[in-house]
Structure formats: structure tokens, C-alpha cells
Design a protein around this motif. Structure first.
Motif, short mmCIF file in Angstrom:
data_model
loop_
_atom_site.label_atom_id
_atom_site.label_comp_id
_atom_site.label_asym_id
_atom_site.label_seq_id
_atom_site.Cartn_x
_atom_site.Cartn_y
_atom_site.Cartn_z
N LEU A 397 46.50 52.10 36.44
CA LEU A 397 47.27 51.13 37.22
C LEU A 397 47.92 51.76 38.44
N LYS A 398 48.06 53.08 38.47
CA LYS A 398 48.74 53.72 39.60
C LYS A 398 48.01 53.49 40.92
N PRO A 399 46.68 53.75 41.03
CA PRO A 399 46.02 53.43 42.31
C PRO A 399 45.99 51.95 42.62
N ILE A 400 45.93 51.11 41.57
CA ILE A 400 45.97 49.65 41.81
C ILE A 400 47.32 49.26 42.38
N ARG A 401 48.41 49.81 41.82
CA ARG A 401 49.75 49.49 42.31
C ARG A 401 49.94 49.99 43.74
N LYS A 402 49.44 51.18 44.03
CA LYS A 402 49.57 51.72 45.39
C LYS A 402 48.78 50.89 46.39
N TRP A 403 47.60 50.42 45.98
CA TRP A 403 46.77 49.61 46.87
C TRP A 403 47.40 48.25 47.12
N MET A 404 47.96 47.63 46.07
CA MET A 404 48.50 46.29 46.19
C MET A 404 49.87 46.27 46.84
N GLU A 405 50.62 47.35 46.75
CA GLU A 405 51.97 47.38 47.32
C GLU A 405 52.01 48.02 48.71
N GLU A 406 51.17 49.03 48.95
CA GLU A 406 51.23 49.76 50.22
C GLU A 406 49.94 49.65 51.02
N GLN A 452 37.38 43.29 35.71
CA GLN A 452 36.54 42.72 36.75
C GLN A 452 36.92 41.29 37.13
N PRO A 453 37.37 40.43 36.19
CA PRO A 453 37.80 39.09 36.65
C PRO A 453 38.94 39.12 37.66
N ALA A 454 39.78 40.13 37.62
CA ALA A 454 40.91 40.21 38.57
C ALA A 454 40.64 41.15 39.72
N ALA A 455 39.42 41.74 39.78
CA ALA A 455 39.14 42.72 40.83
C ALA A 455 39.21 42.10 42.22
N LYS A 456 38.72 40.88 42.35
CA LYS A 456 38.73 40.22 43.66
C LYS A 456 40.15 39.99 44.14
N LYS A 457 41.03 39.59 43.25
CA LYS A 457 42.42 39.36 43.65
C LYS A 457 43.12 40.67 44.00
N ILE A 458 42.82 41.73 43.28
CA ILE A 458 43.37 43.05 43.61
C ILE A 458 42.89 43.49 44.99
N PHE A 508 45.48 39.91 26.85
CA PHE A 508 45.52 40.90 27.92
C PHE A 508 45.29 40.24 29.28
N ASN A 509 44.36 39.31 29.36
CA ASN A 509 44.09 38.66 30.65
C ASN A 509 45.30 37.90 31.15
N ILE A 510 46.03 37.24 30.25
CA ILE A 510 47.24 36.51 30.65
C ILE A 510 48.30 37.49 31.17
N ALA A 511 48.52 38.58 30.41
CA ALA A 511 49.54 39.56 30.83
C ALA A 511 49.14 40.25 32.13
N PHE A 512 47.87 40.62 32.25
CA PHE A 512 47.44 41.30 33.46
C PHE A 512 47.44 40.36 34.66
N ASP A 513 47.15 39.10 34.45
CA ASP A 513 47.21 38.14 35.55
C ASP A 513 48.65 37.97 36.03
N ASN A 514 49.61 37.98 35.12
CA ASN A 514 51.02 37.93 35.53
C ASN A 514 51.40 39.18 36.31
N ILE A 516 49.35 41.00 38.13
CA ILE A 516 48.71 40.89 39.44
C ILE A 516 49.44 39.87 40.30
N GLN A 517 49.82 38.75 39.71
CA GLN A 517 50.45 37.67 40.47
C GLN A 517 51.79 38.09 41.03
N SER A 518 52.49 39.00 40.35
CA SER A 518 53.78 39.47 40.87
C SER A 518 53.65 40.21 42.19
N LYS A 519 52.45 40.73 42.48
CA LYS A 519 52.23 41.45 43.72
C LYS A 519 51.36 40.65 44.68
N TYR A 520 50.57 39.74 44.14
CA TYR A 520 49.60 39.03 44.96
C TYR A 520 50.21 37.88 45.75
N SER A 521 51.06 37.10 45.06
CA SER A 521 51.51 35.84 45.65
C SER A 521 52.32 36.05 46.92
#
Length: 871
Positions: A397-406, A452-458, A508-514, A516-521
Motif C-alpha cells: 500500500l505504500k507506493p499506492i498511497r504515495k501515488w494517490m496522495e502525491e 485489479q478491480p480498483a486498479a483503474k481508480k488508483i 476486503f473489496n468493500i474495505a479497500f474501496d473505502n 481508495i474512495q478516501s483519496k479518490y473522491s
């Protein structure tokens, strides 16, 4: 000299603390290091702190506090400054400078009441005699008796003896002797302890090779626990080369059957094999962070397993209360807390060959094993592997967080599924070309399957952050007032000891979507609002519809007529792009602001003139300059379709323009068959051009644009906006009969439009011949111009020609029509029109029946209506 001595002492301390050289053992190296340190210390002379700047800063703080209505804070600061003035020190400005630099928004973070905590404690009150007497009053009466200060004599022996019998006071700490005898610290050993230890070492007993050594069950238990902990034992033999553990047959339990004991010990060996392989695997260090986190998680579980073994050993070494020594009970206990670890060991062995090629294969294997454990109701395994999975997931999650936040990517991070393909790409293709998704040889996304279902949103969230940075919004879209949702076993599966009812992938999909949504929206919302409000996305779409798609029919018709007049003028420079650009801007500038009209550019291409076709209109194209943020939504490929639709509309307007200029005069004789056929063709061609233009503007363009605007308002990010526009372009091309699937139908429609041009030329040729014959009868010069319904009709000698001898200007009479009589020309045009119309209507109906656009069947009905009536 004092300064040099101080520098020398500091150099010695620095060298000793950092390098650790000893001057006595390595004098040359120590002297060299000291020389370097001294040279560096002498070479840097820093200026002292400016005390006037410090005073100015403190004055500014006092003024700021009072302006912000914090007089209490200003008074506290002023009181301490005044108190500090009484303490003179040359380092006072340095102290204050350090405090000012360490301060963090003192106006918001400082509370005056907290300063009371810095007050030194009050000194205790002075002790008075009243307090002393209250605790220890005078009760001994002898204290008031006089003391005999006379020299001792023989008469006082009785008194001395009486005093000698008095009790002696205990020794004080001053009189205490701190020396002691070391022998007092030695505990004498038990005489039989050595014999007991030698008897316990059963492996040292020498027997014959054929004889077995009997051991107790307690000894077997201790050996088994040591073997499970990975330690060498005598009861079990470990082959390090083959990673194999076998039972030593020389030892046996006298009170149990050998077959029973061997079966029980073989079960311990089976458990130990899996755990031993796991221990060996953790000794192989990896350089990949994902694999390192997995190895750390496995080591943590191995340590927990060793602690459990240590607790069992403690039960058998110092039992409290006493317990029964039993290998069967030990096997039950070991099997209980080793089952999850064995499952983890089997998982590691299964993915060991591919973990270097696929660094997140352990995450996928853990995810599948957890799901299977939930289905089989293995509660312990489910919770155990779930904790391992979420521990390893935090690293991914560290590179995902860095990509989505910075909006930043790690250097040479091949484990992340996003990479930068072209860092030097233009800003107008930032969204589509600069960053791409990493895929393998099979074109599969190189990421864990459960993500992979959330890869596009990331992917889109990170690109939104980069997009905002390009727009100059640093840090916008990354600030979130709500804390980041945690992804742990407790937050995803709950704290219950039972297996959750919902499937683990769904939880897991519900928790991971939440997560992702905290950074995506927030990032997507800020970017969408900027594109619509600041960049004018909707306004740009409206302009494109007006310029290319004829939204304002009156303005588009004015542009078309002005273009046709230049074409029919018969001059070589009718398609000069500079003149056409000014003409276009002047016409469209009447309905849009000047800044937008200045972005329109007209381009032309040189082609050989086709006198009997409307195809030369395709050589005139309009370009509208888009800003780079809008170009990421309206891509370059869309301009081709816009040009195709615009050219198609111009072709319909061209035919209508020519037909309007071939209207018969009031003195025309309609009893003539040629005139009747001419009137019929004019009506049919005008009706066809009007029907086609109405279909394009009022049906194909209108409904496609309406659906696109509605979808664009609901789009969440640029990716959705670009997809909506691409879908709109594809649908517009298909509905406007411009797609490759209906290419033959489009060609047939263009040929019908060409028949309109040929009809106008035939009428022009017929009226030109009549005018020439009338002029001859009246003896008028043949070089006089003939006033025809079409302004391009002129004497052949006055029409300009190009380098190939082709006449410039439309329409001109082709040889095939010139060689025919007007009646024959009209008949051939009528027959060709009927044939092509039937082909068009039949084609539209056939493609409409196979699931294409239903509005094509409506167009076929409108086109066929006149044909039915004619028949």
C-alpha cells in the motif's frame, strides 16, 4: 590559546565518537584524522546571531498577539522578556533565536494556562520548634539533669559499672564496614547434582551397537521440543543437506510398543519438516521490499511458535501444578498451535519458485488460502493467515498511497503496476500518454488479482494529482480531514472469534474501496470542478457543436454560402486559407466572443477539381484551438470525425445551394417534357438534400449531443470524461452514416448529391445554349456574358484554367452532359437517382434490422416515402 585548546579537545572527542581510533595503537591514522577535523573546524567561521533582529521579531510577535486580541499571551511574553533582561549573557540572542526557530504557530498552539506548569515548585516552609516538639515532645526527664563534668575517680566506679551495663547504640552507616568475604556469596553445591546431570545425559551412555538405549518419556518430550525448535538432538537426526529429519532407532521407550512410539514420533517429524523448511527459507534474504515484509512476517510467526515451545518446556521443567508427562498430550498441543504455521509453510514452499518473478505472488496465495479456509470453517487458519496477509499488504500500500496522495512513483519500482512511459510528453497528452499501466507478456495487469478491480481508480487518482500539479495546484486534492481507513483483520473481518458470514473477498473489496474512495473522491472532485468552471469544458463543447455540427443553422448556412460564392467565382485563389480564416472568424464571431472566434483556423488542400462532385468540399477544414487541459478530454482523433460531419453537412448545403439557383423562370413552358422532367428532378433532389440535412442536424447530431452532455455532467474524472466523448464521437460517426460498416451506403448518398451537382450543370448548360441561340438570332456578340441562374455561367474563353487545363470553379458542364441533349441528361440522372435511392433505403433497412441504429430505419422510411408516392 584557550580557543585552540578547546578546538583540540573537541576534535579528540569527535574522532573518538565517530571513528573510534585509539591514539596509542594507531597514531598515524589518529593524527591524520585529527588534522582533517581541526582544518574543518578552523575553516568555518560563522557570524553571531543579530540581537537586533531578535528584538524586532519579539516586538513583532507582541504586536501580532495584541492585534489578534490575545493580550494575555502578549502580557506573558512581555513579562518574561523583562525578566530576561536582568540576566546578562552573551549567548542570550542565540537562545532566543533557537526558541523562535523552534516555535510552531504560537498564536494558535499556545495556551497561557499551560505556562503555570513551568513554574518552579514552591520551597517547603521553614521547620519550627513547635513542629519538632509536636512530633517528638520532650518526655525523658533525665534530659534536664546536670552532667557530671568531674574527673573520674575510684569513688565513681559504681557509677561507671552502672553505665557499662547500659545498652550500646546500634552502629550507624558511618561505622558500617562495607568489606565482605567472597566465600559468603558461594552456595555450596549439592553432592549428588553431578551424578544427576550425568544420568540425565542418556546419549553419553555407551552401549553395544545392537542394543537399544531406554529413555524415559520425559526425555523424549524434551528431545521433541528441542527438535521442533530447530536444535540438534540425539533422538532425531537432522540431515542439513537433504533437509530431512529422521528418528534415531537406537532409543526406545521401555513402557510402550516400538511401533506405537515410531508412529507418534513420525508425526512430530512431519510437523518439524515443514517448520524446518520455513526456518531455512527465512535465512535467504531478499532485496525486494514486498518479499522482505513477507519474510519479516514469517519470522514473527516463528518467534511466536518458539515462545509457545518455551512455555511447554517450562511446564515440564518446573511443573506448577504437577502434570502428567505424555507424548500423546504433547502431540495434541503441538498440533493445535502448529497447524496454521504448517499451512503457512506449505504456502511458502508452493510459491518459492515464482516469488522472484512475481514479487506479489505471496499476496495472491494468501488471499486464496484465506478464502478457502473461510469456506472450510478453519477458524484458526483463517485468522492466522489473515493477520499475515494484512501485515504484508501494508508494504504494497505504500507506493499506492504515495501515488494517490502525491502523484509520484518510486524509482525503479517494478512491483507497482503504474509506470511513467514518457516523461517528456506534452501536457495535452498527459492523461493518456505520460503514464501507463504495467502489463505482462499475456497483456494481463501486473498487480495482485484481488486489487485489479480498483486498479483503474488508483491509476486515475494519481493522474489527477499530477494533472492538478500541472495546473499549478500544489497539494490540492490530497488534504483530507477524515483519517485514513485502516486495513487490518479487525477492521475488515471484525473482532469476533468466529468466521464472518460474508465472503472474505467481498469484505476486503468493500474495505479497500473505502480506502481508495478516501483519496479518490477529493482529487477527482477538485479536478472536475476546475475543468468545468475554469477551463470551460461545457462551453468548448458548445463551440465545437456550433462550428462543426451546425448547431446555429443560420450562421452555418452563412458560412457555407460565403464559401460557395468564392468557389463559384471562378478564380484561382478561392481557397486561400488566410482569406478563408478571416471570413470564418467574421461569420462565427457574430455568435461567440472574439477570444473564441480568434481560435478558429481554416485549412485547405490542393486537389484536382472534380466538376461533377461535391468531394472538393472535403479539402476545406476548420480547426479550433483547444487548451491543453481540454485536449486531454477531447483527443486529437476526435477532430477527424468532426471534420467528416462538417464536410458532410457542407455537401448537403452545397446541393441545396445549387438547386435554389436553378429555379425555372416565370415564363418557362411546363408543357414541355424536358421542363417537366427538370421540375421533377429538382423537386426530388431538393427533397433528398433537405431530408438528409434534417436527419443529420435534428436526429443524429441532436440526440447524440444530448446524451453526451448528460453523461459528461455525471462523469467523475478525466478518464470518464474522455470515455464519454470518445463514445459520443463513435456514436456520432455511426449515426451520421460515416463509419466503415456503412461505407457503401455513404458513397451512394454522396453519388446522389453528385447527381444534384450534375443536374445543376445540365440546367446551366441547357439555359446557356438557349441564350446563345437567342443572341445569334438577335445578332448580339458571342462574347457577351449570359445571365444564367447560376453565377458561374460565362463564356468559355473567359473561364480561367489551371496548369492541367482544368477549368476552375463549380459547376462546369462535363463532356458527358455536354454531348447529350438536355432530355437525355435528365433521363439518365433520374434513372441513376432511382437506382441509388433504392440501394440506400434497402441498405439502411438491412443494417437497421441486425441491431444497428434504429434511427436508420426512420431515415429509410422518410427517403422511401417519396419513392412510394412516385410509384
Amino acid at each position: 590559546m584557550a580557543q585552540n585548546a578547546k578546538i583540540s579537545a573537541l576534535s579528540d572527542e569527535l574522532i573518538h565518537s565517530i571513528i573510534g581510533f585509539d591514539a596509542a595503537t594507531n597514531r598515524q591514522a589518529y593524527r591524520h584524522a585529527k588534522e582533517i577535523a581541526s582544518r574543518g573546524l578552523r575553516g568555518h567561521q560563522y557570524g553571531r546571531t543579530n540581537q537586533f533582529d531578535i528584538t524586532s521579531n519579539l516586538t513583532g510577535l507582541d504586536e501580532k498577539f495584541r492585534v489578534k486580541n490575545r493580550d494575555d499571551l502578549a502580557d506573558a511574553l512581555q513579562a518574561r522578556i523583562q525578566k530576561l533582561q536582568g540576566l546578562t549573557s552573551r549567548f542570550t540572542p542565540d537562545y532566543l533565536s533557537l526558541l523562535l526557530q523552534l516555535s510552531d504557530r504560537p498564536l494558535e498552539n499556545t495556551r497561557v494556562e499551560a505556562l503555570e506548569l513551568l513554574q518552579p515548585p514552591s520551597p517547603p516552609p521553614l521547620l519550627t520548634w513547635d513542629e519538632i516538639l509536636e512530633d517528638d515532645p520532650y518526655s525523658d526527664e533525665d534530659i534536664w539533669k546536670d552532667i557530671d563534668y568531674a574527673v573520674d575517680s575510684s569513688g565513681d566506679e559504681r557509677t561507671s559499672q552502672k553505665r557499662g551495663k547500659a545498652k550500646s547504640s546500634p552502629p550507624t552507616s558511618v561505622d558500617e564496614d562495607k568489606t565482605y568475604d567472597p566465600k559468603d556469596c558461594i552456595v555450596p553445591p549439592e553432592p549428588d547434582l553431578v551424578q544427576i546431570l550425568e544420568a540425565a545425559q542418556y546419549w553419553s551412555v555407551v552401549r553395544d551397537n545392537d542394543a537399544n538405549t531406554d529413555i524415559t518419556e520425559l526425555q523424549a518430550v524434551r528431545e521433541t521440543l528441542s527438535m521442533l525448535a530447530g536444535l540438534p538432538t540425539s533422538l532425531y537426526h537432522l540431515d542439513t543437506q537433504q533437509n530431512h529429519i529422521r528418528i534415531n532407532p537406537r532409543y526406545a521407550l521401555s513402557h510402550a510398543m516400538s511401533a506405537t512410539v515410531d508412529d507418534l514420533l513420525s508425526r512430530f517429524v512431519a510437523i518439524a519438516k515443514d517448520i524446518y523448511r520455513l526456518r531455512q527459507w527465512t535465512k535467504r534474504s531478499s532485496t525486494l521490499p514486498l518479499v522482505q515484509s513477507f519474510e519479516a512476517a514469517v519470522r514473527t510467526r516463528l518467534v511466536a511458535f518458539d515462545c509457545a515451545l518455551a512455555r511447554l518446556q517450562q511446564q515440564y521443567l518446573t511443573p506448577s501444578p504437577p502434570i502428567v508427562v505424555s507424548l500423546l498430550r504433547l502431540h495434541t498441543d503441538i498440533q493445535f498451535f502448529s497447524t496454521p504455521l504448517r499451512r503457512l509453510a506449505q504456502l511458502v514452499m508452493s510459491i518459492e519458485p515464482e516469488i522472484l518473478l512475481n514479487p506479489f505472488s505471496h499476496l495472491e496465495a494468501l488471499f486464496e488460502t484465506i478464502t478457502l479456509a473461510q469456506l472450510t470453517l478453519e477458524t484458526t487458519v483463517f485468522q492466522y493467515l489473515s493477520s499475515v496477509f494484512f501485515d504484508c499488504l501494508q508494504t504494497y500500500l505504500k507506493p499506492i498511497r504515495k501515488w494517490m496522495e502525491e502523484g509520484e512513483l518510486g524509482a525503479n519500482d517494478d512491483t507497482f503496476f503504474v509506470f511513467q512511459s514518457d516523461s517528456r510528453s506534452d501536457a495535452n497528452s498527459l492523461w493518456h500518454d505520460r503514464y501507463v499501466l504495467r502489463r505482462d507478456a499475456h497483456n494481463d495487469l501486473r498487480s495482485p488479482s484481488f486489487l485489479q478491480p480498483a486498479a483503474k481508480k488508483i491509476f486515475n487518482t494519481g493522474k489527477s494529482i499530477v494533472f492538478l500539479k500541472e495546473l499549478g495546484f500544489q497539494g490540492v486534492g490530497t488534504k483530507n480531514n477524515h483519517p485514513e481507513p485502516r486495513l487490518t483483520h479487525a477492521t475488515v473481518c471484525g473482532i469476533s472469534d468466529e468466521v464472518p458470514l460474508s465472503p472474505f473477498p467481498e469484505l476486503f473489496n468493500i474495505a479497500f474501496d473505502n480506502w481508495i474512495q478516501s483519496k479518490y473522491s477529493q482529487a477527482s472532485t477538485v479536478l472536475r470542478r476546475h475543468l468545468i468552471e475554469n477551463s470551460g469544458l461545457m462551453r468548448t463543447l458548445d463551440i465545437l457543436e456550433m462550428v462543426y455540427l451546425g448547431k446555429n443553422g443560420a450562421v452555418f448556412e452563412d458560412f457555407a454560402n460565403a464559401l460557395f460564392e468564392r468557389m463559384d467565382g471562378g478564380r484561382r485563389g478561392w481557397n486561400d486559407r488566410y482569406v478563408l480564416t478571416e471570413l470564418t472568424r467574421g461569420i462565427f464571431g457574430t455568435v461567440m466572443v472574439n477570444s473564441d472566434a480568434e481560435k478558429i483556423v481554416t485549412r485547405t488542400w490542393k486537389v484536382k477539381n472534380k466538376n461533377q462532385s461535391v468531394e472538393p468540399l472535403a479539402t476545406v477544414s476548420l480547426d479550433f484551438a483547444l487548451s491543453w487541459p481540454i485536449q486531454n478530454i477531447i483527443q486529437r482523433s476526435s477532430s477527424v470525425v468532426y471534420q467528416q460531419v462538417s464536410s458532410f453537412l457542407l455537401q448537403t448545403y452545397r446541393v441545396k445551394y445549387l438547386l435554389q439557383r436553378t429555379r425555372p423562370s416565370r415564363t418557362a413552358d411546363f408543357r414541355d417534357q424536358t421542363a417537366q422532367l427538370s421540375h421533377k428532378l429538382r423537386h426530388r433532389l431538393t427533397w433528398f438534400a433537405d431530408t438528409l440535412r434534417s436527419y443529420l442536424t435534428e436526429t443524429a447530431i441532436f440526440f447524440s449531443t444530448q446524451d453526451m452532455i448528460a453523461a459528461m455532467e455525471k462523469a467523475e474524472d478525466i478518464d470518464n470524461m474522455a470515455h464519454v466523448h470518445l463514445t459520443y464521437i463513435a456514436r456520432l460517426q455511426e449515426r451520421a452514416i460515416l463509419s466503415t460498416d456503412v461505407n457503401l451506403i455513404h458513397k451512394a448518398i454522396v453519388e446522389i448529391l453528385d447527381l444534384g451537382v450534375q443536374f445543376a450543370q445540365a440546367v446551366a448548360g441547357k439555359e446557356s445554349s438557349n441564350a446563345i441561340r437567342g443572341a445569334t438570332d438577335k445578332r448580339i456578340s458571342t462574347r457577351q456574358r449570359i445571365v444564367a441562374p447560376i453565377p458561374v455561367v460565362a463564356e468559355l474563353s473567359e473561364v480561367e484554367t489551371d496548369s492541367d487545363g482544368e477549368r476552375i470553379g463549380l459547376p462546369s458542364v462535363p463532356e458527358s452532359i455536354e454531348q447529350q441533349s438536355p432530355m437525355a441528361s435528365f433521363q439518365s440522372i433520374d434513372a441513376e437517382f432511382a437506382r441509388l435511392l433504392h440501394f440506400v433505403t434497402a441498405g439502411l433497412r438491412s443494417v437497421g434490422r441486425v441491431g444497428a441504429e434504429p434511427m436508420w430505419e426512420q431515415l429509410a422510411e422518410r427517403l422511401e416515402w417519396e419513392g412510394k408516392r412516385d410509384r
